[in-house]
Design a protein around this motif. Structure first.
Motif, mmCIF file in Angstrom:
data_model
loop_
_atom_site.group_PDB
_atom_site.id
_atom_site.type_symbol
_atom_site.label_atom_id
_atom_site.label_comp_id
_atom_site.label_asym_id
_atom_site.label_seq_id
_atom_site.Cartn_x
_atom_site.Cartn_y
_atom_site.Cartn_z
ATOM 1 N N SER A 191 0.846 -1.346 0.052
ATOM 2 C CA SER A 191 0.036 0.020 -0.121
ATOM 3 C C SER A 191 0.887 1.216 0.021
ATOM 4 N N ALA A 192 0.307 2.539 -0.339
ATOM 5 C CA ALA A 192 0.980 3.667 -0.404
ATOM 6 C C ALA A 192 0.181 4.820 0.209
ATOM 7 N N THR A 193 0.986 5.348 1.146
ATOM 8 C CA THR A 193 0.237 6.880 1.673
ATOM 9 C C THR A 193 1.020 7.945 1.335
ATOM 10 N N LEU A 194 0.303 8.772 0.614
ATOM 11 C CA LEU A 194 0.939 10.039 0.060
ATOM 12 C C LEU A 194 0.653 11.185 1.033
ATOM 13 N N LEU A 195 1.569 11.766 1.570
ATOM 14 C CA LEU A 195 1.244 13.016 2.361
ATOM 15 C C LEU A 195 1.817 14.279 1.674
ATOM 16 N N SER A 196 0.818 15.084 1.213
ATOM 17 C CA SER A 196 1.242 16.465 0.588
ATOM 18 C C SER A 196 2.236 16.213 -0.536
ATOM 19 N N PRO A 197 1.998 15.256 -1.663
ATOM 20 C CA PRO A 197 3.003 14.798 -2.516
ATOM 21 C C PRO A 197 3.340 16.240 -3.357
ATOM 22 N N ALA A 198 4.794 16.332 -3.564
ATOM 23 C CA ALA A 198 5.271 17.332 -4.356
ATOM 24 C C ALA A 198 4.701 17.233 -6.182
ATOM 25 N N GLU A 199 4.223 18.111 -6.400
ATOM 26 C CA GLU A 199 3.191 17.939 -7.847
ATOM 27 C C GLU A 199 2.532 16.802 -7.794
ATOM 28 N N THR A 200 3.034 15.526 -8.674
ATOM 29 C CA THR A 200 2.240 14.450 -8.647
ATOM 30 C C THR A 200 0.841 14.648 -9.230
ATOM 31 N N PHE A 201 -0.184 15.629 -8.523
ATOM 32 C CA PHE A 201 -1.549 15.678 -9.262
ATOM 33 C C PHE A 201 -1.599 16.908 -9.819
ATOM 34 N N LEU A 202 -0.916 18.019 -9.293
ATOM 35 C CA LEU A 202 -1.062 19.369 -9.960
ATOM 36 C C LEU A 202 0.308 20.021 -9.971
ATOM 37 N N PRO A 203 0.611 20.938 -10.629
ATOM 38 C CA PRO A 203 1.892 21.920 -10.726
ATOM 39 C C PRO A 203 2.080 22.489 -9.585
ATOM 40 N N SER B 61 -4.030 4.118 -14.100
ATOM 41 C CA SER B 61 -3.497 2.650 -14.347
ATOM 42 C C SER B 61 -2.828 2.150 -12.743
ATOM 43 N N VAL B 62 -2.947 2.996 -11.651
ATOM 44 C CA VAL B 62 -2.563 2.658 -10.279
ATOM 45 C C VAL B 62 -3.107 1.527 -9.770
ATOM 46 N N LYS B 63 -2.274 0.518 -9.370
ATOM 47 C CA LYS B 63 -2.818 -0.774 -9.137
ATOM 48 C C LYS B 63 -2.598 -0.929 -7.424
ATOM 49 N N VAL B 64 -2.031 -0.067 -6.809
ATOM 50 C CA VAL B 64 -1.969 -0.346 -5.262
ATOM 51 C C VAL B 64 -2.786 0.293 -4.490
ATOM 52 N N PRO B 65 -3.383 -0.039 -3.263
ATOM 53 C CA PRO B 65 -4.304 0.837 -2.410
ATOM 54 C C PRO B 65 -3.559 1.965 -2.113
ATOM 55 N N ILE B 66 -4.023 3.224 -2.241
ATOM 56 C CA ILE B 66 -3.500 4.774 -1.918
ATOM 57 C C ILE B 66 -4.376 5.234 -0.886
ATOM 58 N N LEU B 67 -3.625 6.047 0.063
ATOM 59 C CA LEU B 67 -4.370 7.130 0.921
ATOM 60 C C LEU B 67 -3.508 8.096 0.678
ATOM 61 N N LEU B 68 -4.407 9.220 0.448
ATOM 62 C CA LEU B 68 -3.655 10.572 0.044
ATOM 63 C C LEU B 68 -4.324 11.338 1.303
ATOM 64 N N LEU B 69 -3.481 12.327 1.992
ATOM 65 C CA LEU B 69 -3.915 13.161 2.994
ATOM 66 C C LEU B 69 -3.128 14.488 2.630
ATOM 67 N N LEU B 70 -4.146 15.563 2.670
ATOM 68 C CA LEU B 70 -3.673 17.014 2.297
ATOM 69 C C LEU B 70 -3.943 17.801 3.380
ATOM 70 N N GLY B 71 -3.035 19.036 3.771
ATOM 71 C CA GLY B 71 -3.243 19.677 4.623
ATOM 72 C C GLY B 71 -4.416 20.920 4.088
ATOM 73 N N GLU B 72 -5.497 21.489 4.766
ATOM 74 C CA GLU B 72 -6.181 22.360 4.573
ATOM 75 C C GLU B 72 -5.415 23.916 4.198
ATOM 76 N N HIS B 73 -4.305 23.823 4.864
ATOM 77 C CA HIS B 73 -3.769 25.209 4.433
ATOM 78 C C HIS B 73 -2.127 24.982 3.569
ATOM 79 N N GLU B 74 -2.495 23.957 2.794
ATOM 80 C CA GLU B 74 -1.440 23.621 1.898
ATOM 81 C C GLU B 74 -1.220 25.019 0.970
ATOM 82 N N VAL B 75 0.085 25.026 0.730
ATOM 83 C CA VAL B 75 0.684 26.321 -0.280
ATOM 84 C C VAL B 75 1.122 26.019 -1.505
ATOM 85 N N ILE B 76 1.644 24.856 -1.397
ATOM 86 C CA ILE B 76 2.435 24.496 -2.852
ATOM 87 C C ILE B 76 1.497 24.293 -4.090
#
Length: 293
Positions: free
Chosen positions: A149-161, A232-247
């Protein structure tokens, strides 16, 4: 505790100072650990291992300039149930020693495969924050059979520039008060970083080392994954983002991830910004363990 080191290449005074501040930050680690080096085709990779040796493996990948010492508020909870491996990302400012910098997305995946193979870790859970989250997504797209499994915490770019402010503050880090301005922008009045960790971060910024300062490449990082890649992702993912994210805008990132990544669990964490594992460690620790179990 142990810290077995290979023969270091010549370090500048700033490099020596950085290693000292790293060790001071590691003093914040609340549980027993082993620190050692793993040989890869790209150089020596520094690893901090904690938790029962026979427990399921959990790999941790840190944010840029933060190093593996950033996990000090999380490691006690996570290593109570998992054998944790906090890996210093090769090419970033930390204790890993690059020899042949991978630089490309394929190369970085190969580097992690080398680390996993050396550690004897067949199919771990993974957690990555910021740069580490980007590495985690890159790896699960290239070697999904090696990740549980993969947990993504505030990933750099990845989904948005990145927001343009990121480059404004990041490029001025080495200027007088640049570190202070960067941390104030990123955390505003939520700055909960330990003074020893801030000292290490500052030392990393001031350590100018060509082997650890990469020129961006078209096939490297930072990178926003395409719709096709995310679908195409085949692995269970948890994505957590902070409400005050600035990037980037966290709600837009969550929306794109939820729309494209199969089965993803995605949430906005209240009262947190980019480094949510440090800002809301208790909440993150519990949420991650719930997902892993």
């Amino acid at each position: 505790m142990s810290n077995h080191s290979p023969i270091f290449p010549q370090l500048s005074d700033n490099g020596i100072h950085y290693f000292q501040t790293y060790d001071e930050s590691l003093g914040l680690w609340p549980v027993p650990y082993k620190a050692y080096y793993v040989s890869t085709r790209f150089g020596q990779t520094h690893v901090i291992a904690s938790g029962p040796e026979n427990a399921p493996p959990l790999v941790l990948l840190h944010g840029a300039l933060f190093s593996s010492t950033m996990w000090y508020p999380n490691i006690a909870d996570w290593s109570s149930k998992y054998r944790t491996y906090a890996i210093d990302i090769i090419g970033d400012k930390n204790k890993s020693i690059p020899a042949d910098l991978c630089g490309t997305r394929t190369g970085y995946a190969d580097w992690l495969l080398d680390v996993f193979d050396y550690l004897g870790v067949e199919k771990p859970h993974m957690i990555g924050l910021s740069l580490g989250g980007l590495h985690t997504m890159n790896f699960i797209l290239r070697a999904p059979e090696r990740v549980k499994s993969a947990t993504l915490l505030s990933p750099a770019e990845t989904f948005l520039p990145f927001h343009h402010d990121f480059y404004k503050y990041a490029l001025s880090l080495t200027e007088p008060n640049g570190v202070e301005r960067f941390l104030k922008w990123m955390m505003i009045d939520r700055n909960v970083l330990h003074p020893l960790f801030v000292k290490q971060f500052h030392a990393g910024v001031m350590w100018q080392d060509g082997a650890r300062q990469q020129t961006p490449k078209a096939d490297g990082f930072p990178y926003v994954f395409t719709d096709e890649e995310l679908k195409s992702v085949k692995v269970p993912i948890l994505l957590l983002l902070g409400e005050h994210e600035v990037i980037y805008d966290p709600h837009s990132a969550l929306q794109r991830a939820s729309l494209l990544v199969p089965g993803i669990e995605a949430e906005i964490i209240k009262n947190a910004g980019h480094v949510l594992s440090l800002e809301q460690s208790e909440t993150i620790n519990e949420r991650v363990l719930s997902f892993l179990e």
